[in-house]
Design a protein around this motif. Structure first.
Motif, PDB file in Angstrom:
ATOM      1  N   ILE A  53      -7.308  13.636 -36.089  1.00 19.46           N
ATOM      2  CA  ILE A  53      -8.686  14.100 -36.189  1.00 19.46           C
ATOM      3  C   ILE A  53      -9.557  12.905 -36.563  1.00 19.46           C
ATOM      4  O   ILE A  53      -9.043  11.815 -36.823  1.00 19.46           O
ATOM      5  CB  ILE A  53      -8.849  15.238 -37.230  1.00 19.46           C
ATOM      6  N   GLN A  54     -10.866  13.100 -36.597  1.00 13.85           N
ATOM      7  CA  GLN A  54     -11.785  12.037 -36.977  1.00 13.85           C
ATOM      8  C   GLN A  54     -11.929  11.990 -38.502  1.00 13.85           C
ATOM      9  O   GLN A  54     -11.776  13.008 -39.191  1.00 13.85           O
ATOM     10  CB  GLN A  54     -13.160  12.266 -36.333  1.00 13.85           C
ATOM     11  N   GLN A  55     -12.264  10.821 -39.038  1.00 13.77           N
ATOM     12  CA  GLN A  55     -12.414  10.640 -40.484  1.00 13.77           C
ATOM     13  C   GLN A  55     -13.444  11.603 -41.088  1.00 13.77           C
ATOM     14  O   GLN A  55     -13.188  12.166 -42.157  1.00 13.77           O
ATOM     15  CB  GLN A  55     -12.756   9.173 -40.791  1.00 13.77           C
ATOM     16  N   PRO A  56     -14.598  11.856 -40.442  1.00 10.59           N
ATOM     17  CA  PRO A  56     -15.546  12.811 -41.039  1.00 10.59           C
ATOM     18  C   PRO A  56     -14.949  14.215 -41.221  1.00 10.59           C
ATOM     19  O   PRO A  56     -15.335  14.941 -42.141  1.00 10.59           O
ATOM     20  CB  PRO A  56     -16.715  12.833 -40.052  1.00 10.59           C
ATOM     21  N   ALA A  57     -13.988  14.588 -40.375  1.00  6.79           N
ATOM     22  CA  ALA A  57     -13.343  15.895 -40.522  1.00  6.79           C
ATOM     23  C   ALA A  57     -12.502  15.940 -41.797  1.00  6.79           C
ATOM     24  O   ALA A  57     -12.416  16.973 -42.458  1.00  6.79           O
ATOM     25  CB  ALA A  57     -12.483  16.202 -39.297  1.00  6.79           C
ATOM     26  N   VAL A  58     -11.884  14.823 -42.161  1.00 11.91           N
ATOM     27  CA  VAL A  58     -11.117  14.763 -43.414  1.00 11.91           C
ATOM     28  C   VAL A  58     -12.072  14.895 -44.595  1.00 11.91           C
ATOM     29  O   VAL A  58     -11.809  15.650 -45.539  1.00 11.91           O
ATOM     30  CB  VAL A  58     -10.304  13.448 -43.513  1.00 11.91           C
ATOM     31  N   ALA A  59     -13.193  14.187 -44.546  1.00  9.79           N
ATOM     32  CA  ALA A  59     -14.188  14.270 -45.619  1.00  9.79           C
ATOM     33  C   ALA A  59     -14.678  15.710 -45.790  1.00  9.79           C
ATOM     34  O   ALA A  59     -14.795  16.217 -46.909  1.00  9.79           O
ATOM     35  CB  ALA A  59     -15.362  13.338 -45.329  1.00  9.79           C
ATOM     36  N   LYS A  60     -14.952  16.369 -44.684  1.00  9.68           N
ATOM     37  CA  LYS A  60     -15.433  17.750 -44.722  1.00  9.68           C
ATOM     38  C   LYS A  60     -14.360  18.678 -45.297  1.00  9.68           C
ATOM     39  O   LYS A  60     -14.649  19.540 -46.126  1.00  9.68           O
ATOM     40  CB  LYS A  60     -15.829  18.194 -43.311  1.00  9.68           C
ATOM     41  N   LEU A  61     -13.126  18.488 -44.876  1.00  7.46           N
ATOM     42  CA  LEU A  61     -12.024  19.319 -45.351  1.00  7.46           C
ATOM     43  C   LEU A  61     -11.844  19.170 -46.861  1.00  7.46           C
ATOM     44  O   LEU A  61     -11.623  20.152 -47.565  1.00  7.46           O
ATOM     45  CB  LEU A  61     -10.721  18.931 -44.630  1.00  7.46           C
ATOM     46  N   GLU A  62     -11.969  17.947 -47.359  1.00 12.81           N
ATOM     47  CA  GLU A  62     -11.765  17.705 -48.787  1.00 12.81           C
ATOM     48  C   GLU A  62     -12.854  18.336 -49.647  1.00 12.81           C
ATOM     49  O   GLU A  62     -12.646  18.558 -50.836  1.00 12.81           O
ATOM     50  CB  GLU A  62     -11.697  16.195 -49.061  1.00 12.81           C
ATOM     51  N   LYS A  63     -14.002  18.654 -49.061  1.00 11.23           N
ATOM     52  CA  LYS A  63     -15.104  19.285 -49.809  1.00 11.23           C
ATOM     53  C   LYS A  63     -15.043  20.805 -49.759  1.00 11.23           C
ATOM     54  O   LYS A  63     -15.752  21.478 -50.509  1.00 11.23           O
ATOM     55  CB  LYS A  63     -16.447  18.812 -49.254  1.00 11.23           C
TER      56      LYS A  63
END
Length: 108
Positions: A53-63
């Motif tokens: 997945i893209q890095q912004p998706a990881v950031a979103k998931l972690e929030k």
């Protein structure tokens, strides 16, 4: 001048060392996903590559505060862990086994 932690710790009383150890274990036993990822030495970009997945998706998931167990399991497994769902009651804890049967994505 900086001081080495080992030298500071050596000057602590045994009781203080025990309290510090207990507090450190408690802090490590419970943490949000982003801190867990960092503690595992992973960047969002590294985790995104493993998850495809893209890095912004990881950031979103972690929030997020709400997500599918399968999404959380994929995230945990990408960090090298295994997700267990445990229900805790006053008279004991029970591991919920239903979720271990969820279909796992095929390894790339």
């Amino acid at each position: 001048m900086t001081k080495k932690f080992a030298n500071l710790r050596a000057r602590m009383t045994p009781e203080s060392q025990t309290r510090a150890d207990e507090k450190a274990r408690a802090m490590l036993a419970e943490m949000p996903l982003n801190e867990l990822r960092q503690a595992r030495g992973l960047s969002q970009k590294m985790l995104a590559e493993v998850l495809h997945i893209q890095q912004p998706a990881v950031a979103k998931l972690e929030k997020r505060t709400d997500m599918y167990l399968s999404t959380l399991r994929s995230h945990i497994e990408a960090m090298g862990g295994e997700l267990e769902v445990v229900a805790r009651f006053p008279d004991g804890a029970v591991k919920i086994s239903n979720f271990s049967d969820l279909e796992r994505p095929l390894a790339a």
